[in-house]
Design an enzyme around this catalytic site. Sequence first.
Site, PDB file in Angstrom:
ATOM      1  NE  ARG A  89       2.898  11.247   4.124  1.00  0.00           N
ATOM      2  CZ  ARG A  89       4.028  10.754   3.659  1.00  0.00           C
ATOM      3  NH1 ARG A  89       4.427   9.538   3.998  1.00  0.00           N
ATOM      4  NH2 ARG A  89       4.799  11.475   2.861  1.00  0.00           N
ATOM      5  CD  GLU A  97       0.288   4.406   4.542  1.00  0.00           C
ATOM      6  OE1 GLU A  97      -0.657   5.095   5.005  1.00  0.00           O
ATOM      7  OE2 GLU A  97       1.477   4.714   4.694  1.00  0.00           O
ATOM      8  CD  GLU A 109       0.980  -6.746   3.191  1.00  0.00           C
ATOM      9  OE1 GLU A 109       0.909  -5.520   3.183  1.00  0.00           O
ATOM     10  OE2 GLU A 109       1.794  -7.386   3.887  1.00  0.00           O
ATOM     11  CG  ASP A 142      -0.091  -0.241   2.516  1.00  0.00           C
ATOM     12  OD1 ASP A 142       1.125  -0.014   2.488  1.00  0.00           O
ATOM     13  OD2 ASP A 142      -0.691  -0.652   3.526  1.00  0.00           O
ATOM     14  CG  HIS A 155      10.639   5.876  10.039  1.00  0.00           C
ATOM     15  ND1 HIS A 155      10.949   6.935   9.215  1.00  0.00           N
ATOM     16  CD2 HIS A 155      10.019   4.963   9.253  1.00  0.00           C
ATOM     17  CE1 HIS A 155      10.532   6.672   7.986  1.00  0.00           C
ATOM     18  NE2 HIS A 155       9.970   5.472   7.979  1.00  0.00           N
ATOM     19  CG  HIS A 211       6.498   4.349  10.431  1.00  0.00           C
ATOM     20  ND1 HIS A 211       5.866   4.594   9.229  1.00  0.00           N
ATOM     21  CD2 HIS A 211       6.314   3.029  10.671  1.00  0.00           C
ATOM     22  CE1 HIS A 211       5.353   3.466   8.774  1.00  0.00           C
ATOM     23  NE2 HIS A 211       5.590   2.501   9.628  1.00  0.00           N
TER      24      HIS A 211
HETATM   25  C1  UD1 Z   1       6.569   5.039   3.804  1.00  0.00           C
HETATM   26  C2  UD1 Z   1       5.205   4.573   3.284  1.00  0.00           C
HETATM   27  C3  UD1 Z   1       4.433   3.841   4.387  1.00  0.00           C
HETATM   28  C4  UD1 Z   1       5.282   2.730   5.001  1.00  0.00           C
HETATM   29  C5  UD1 Z   1       6.616   3.302   5.453  1.00  0.00           C
HETATM   30  C6  UD1 Z   1       7.503   2.196   5.968  1.00  0.00           C
HETATM   31  C7  UD1 Z   1       4.016   5.952   1.649  1.00  0.00           C
HETATM   32  C8  UD1 Z   1       3.174   7.153   1.429  1.00  0.00           C
HETATM   33  N1  UD1 Z   1       4.411   5.727   2.920  1.00  0.00           N
HETATM   34  O1  UD1 Z   1       6.303   6.012   4.809  1.00  0.00           O
HETATM   35  O2  UD1 Z   1       3.258   3.282   3.840  1.00  0.00           O
HETATM   36  O3  UD1 Z   1       4.600   2.207   6.115  1.00  0.00           O
HETATM   37  O4  UD1 Z   1       7.252   3.933   4.336  1.00  0.00           O
HETATM   38  O5  UD1 Z   1       8.578   2.696   6.700  1.00  0.00           O
HETATM   39  O6  UD1 Z   1       4.330   5.260   0.712  1.00  0.00           O
HETATM   40  N2  UD1 Z   1      13.996   8.567   5.294  1.00  0.00           N
HETATM   41  C9  UD1 Z   1      15.366   8.529   5.321  1.00  0.00           C
HETATM   42  N3  UD1 Z   1      15.976   7.340   4.993  1.00  0.00           N
HETATM   43  C10 UD1 Z   1      15.287   6.223   4.649  1.00  0.00           C
HETATM   44  C11 UD1 Z   1      13.877   6.288   4.638  1.00  0.00           C
HETATM   45  C12 UD1 Z   1      13.253   7.471   4.955  1.00  0.00           C
HETATM   46  O7  UD1 Z   1      16.041   9.507   5.626  1.00  0.00           O
HETATM   47  O8  UD1 Z   1      15.900   5.187   4.360  1.00  0.00           O
HETATM   48  C13 UD1 Z   1      13.331   9.857   5.641  1.00  0.00           C
HETATM   49  C14 UD1 Z   1      13.408  10.870   4.499  1.00  0.00           C
HETATM   50  O9  UD1 Z   1      13.602  12.133   5.053  1.00  0.00           O
HETATM   51  C15 UD1 Z   1      12.004  10.780   3.882  1.00  0.00           C
HETATM   52  C16 UD1 Z   1      11.166  10.513   5.126  1.00  0.00           C
HETATM   53  O10 UD1 Z   1      11.961   9.635   5.926  1.00  0.00           O
HETATM   54  O11 UD1 Z   1      11.650  11.968   3.194  1.00  0.00           O
HETATM   55  C17 UD1 Z   1       9.790   9.921   4.887  1.00  0.00           C
HETATM   56  O12 UD1 Z   1       9.843   8.815   3.990  1.00  0.00           O
HETATM   57  P1  UD1 Z   1       8.498   8.412   3.156  1.00  0.00           P
HETATM   58  O13 UD1 Z   1       8.791   7.201   2.348  1.00  0.00           O
HETATM   59  O14 UD1 Z   1       7.985   9.606   2.438  1.00  0.00           O
HETATM   60  O15 UD1 Z   1       7.454   8.121   4.285  1.00  0.00           O
HETATM   61  P2  UD1 Z   1       7.401   6.981   5.387  1.00  0.00           P
HETATM   62  O16 UD1 Z   1       6.768   7.564   6.600  1.00  0.00           O
HETATM   63  O17 UD1 Z   1       8.724   6.326   5.493  1.00  0.00           O
HETATM   64  N1  UDP Z   2      12.223  -3.263  10.718  1.00  0.00           N
HETATM   65  C1  UDP Z   2      13.602  -3.387  10.586  1.00  0.00           C
HETATM   66  N2  UDP Z   2      14.402  -2.547  11.315  1.00  0.00           N
HETATM   67  C2  UDP Z   2      13.909  -1.586  12.137  1.00  0.00           C
HETATM   68  C3  UDP Z   2      12.485  -1.455  12.254  1.00  0.00           C
HETATM   69  C4  UDP Z   2      11.677  -2.306  11.512  1.00  0.00           C
HETATM   70  O1  UDP Z   2      14.083  -4.245   9.869  1.00  0.00           O
HETATM   71  O2  UDP Z   2      14.685  -0.859  12.748  1.00  0.00           O
HETATM   72  C5  UDP Z   2      11.360  -4.163   9.936  1.00  0.00           C
HETATM   73  C6  UDP Z   2      10.230  -4.834  10.698  1.00  0.00           C
HETATM   74  O3  UDP Z   2      10.667  -6.030  11.302  1.00  0.00           O
HETATM   75  C7  UDP Z   2       9.220  -5.081   9.592  1.00  0.00           C
HETATM   76  C8  UDP Z   2       9.381  -3.879   8.712  1.00  0.00           C
HETATM   77  O4  UDP Z   2      10.683  -3.351   8.990  1.00  0.00           O
HETATM   78  O5  UDP Z   2       9.560  -6.214   8.819  1.00  0.00           O
HETATM   79  C9  UDP Z   2       8.307  -2.871   9.022  1.00  0.00           C
HETATM   80  O6  UDP Z   2       8.601  -1.680   8.382  1.00  0.00           O
HETATM   81  P1  UDP Z   2       7.903  -0.319   8.765  1.00  0.00           P
HETATM   82  O7  UDP Z   2       7.452  -0.344  10.177  1.00  0.00           O
HETATM   83  O8  UDP Z   2       8.840   0.751   8.343  1.00  0.00           O
HETATM   84  O9  UDP Z   2       6.678  -0.278   7.749  1.00  0.00           O
HETATM   85  P2  UDP Z   2       5.175  -0.832   7.766  1.00  0.00           P
HETATM   86  O10 UDP Z   2       5.217  -2.289   8.034  1.00  0.00           O
HETATM   87  O11 UDP Z   2       4.445  -0.054   8.805  1.00  0.00           O
HETATM   88  O12 UDP Z   2       4.670  -0.495   6.407  1.00  0.00           O
END
Ligand code: UD1
Ligand code: UDP
Length: 376
Positions: free
Chosen positions: A213, A135, A121, A99, A244, A211
Amino acid sequence: MQRELIVLSVFGTRPEAIKMVPLVRQLEHAQGIRSLVCVTAQHRQMLDSVMAQFALRADYDLNLMKSGQTLTSITTGVLEGMEGVLQDCHPDLVLVHGDTTTSTAAALAAFYRQVAVGHVEAGLRSHDRYSPFPEEMNRVLTGRLATLHFAPSEGSRENLLREGITENVHVVGNTVIDALRLMVHDGYRFHDPALANLPLDEGRWILMTAHRRENLGAPLESICRAVLRLVEDNPEVHVVYPVHPNPRVRQTAYAVLGNAARVHLIDPVEVEDMHNLIRRCDLVMTDSGGLQEEAPALGKPVIVLRTETERPEVVEAGLALLAGVEEEGVYAAGSLLLHDGETYHRMSHAVNPYGDGHASEKIAAIIQEYRRSLPD
Ligand code: UD1
Ligand code: UDP
């Protein structure tokens, strides 16, 4: 002889990578299939960590991540980037997961070129279009765009049927259980010094992540305040929270919990460490989707830091409590599990509503069947 089916798996965030890698590995060995991988890098460091852990290389990398990225910038980046990738490799099938904005935009890009989409999924629904945001709408849209639907549970299949999606819906379990099977070992030693140095043999341990939104700002602050009270009121309790990298998450987590005794705020950890950490903790508090699946499979009760869930199976099976995001509710759920031994015991017997850890094999077999059904 029938020609090879070119299958392009597209993903961009940490959870998509964790759940798609076991499938990509299956497809690499499946007869008649040429497996390619495109990462959007909606996440950069967290995606690279998973790729490195599984020693997987991408054929295409859109390298999209920016600090402060918006839903629009991710969507347009994926659409524009995917156009070139699709022109280059001419896939017969594009696989997306779950999602995220990466999955929906990649599915749309494939649709624009009339390439079939397989949705891994599929069928999860909270039935609230703004929670989780974006999502819930992402998965509804991806469901409409997809031709093949790989649902993790009977409940998710029924959600699709209710929306009139009746063809090519397969209940296969969740590939996250496949990933867990690869990662969790007895006698595991943590790679990350931040985990290796924790006194995990002392007291009781809560593993926390948050984490989403819709939880940024005030809700996350309330959640953190509840956690602070739990630690202050229970001197034997420790919390480990891999935070995160989103700056808005880090700001709140460090502001409320940064100086708290027995609260260990650490950077994200690699997936093998994480899966084994779940197993070593007593309790999980999270707004993450993936952790709601992993913790019950490892026999750990989950406090869901949200007002709804698209994974009702775990709540119905009595393995998770939906605590909401208010300080009192989260504190009460934590206290219940820390003090009521009977409830803790009931919620910690390992039952896994998401399959037997062979979802990837099942999906690969269905894709082979799909290949056979196509005209030569
Ligand atoms: C995204 C997904 C969410 C998922 C989550 C898993 C969307 C809209 N959201 O949300 O569904 O649950 O990922 O974690 O698709 N950042 C870093 N390094 C990284 C990753 C992220 O610095 O490796 C920071 C960046 O500043 C980035 C911010 O996190 O701009 C947000 O990342 P983003 O993918 O937009 O949103 P998530 O909350 O991670
Ligand atoms: N995870 C990880 N390292 C971390 C935190 C989470 O490997 O420090 C793994 C966790 O076990 C799961 C996945 O990341 O498999 C979940 O990701 P996240 O919570 O970012 O996204 P969501 O599942 O909410 O989309």
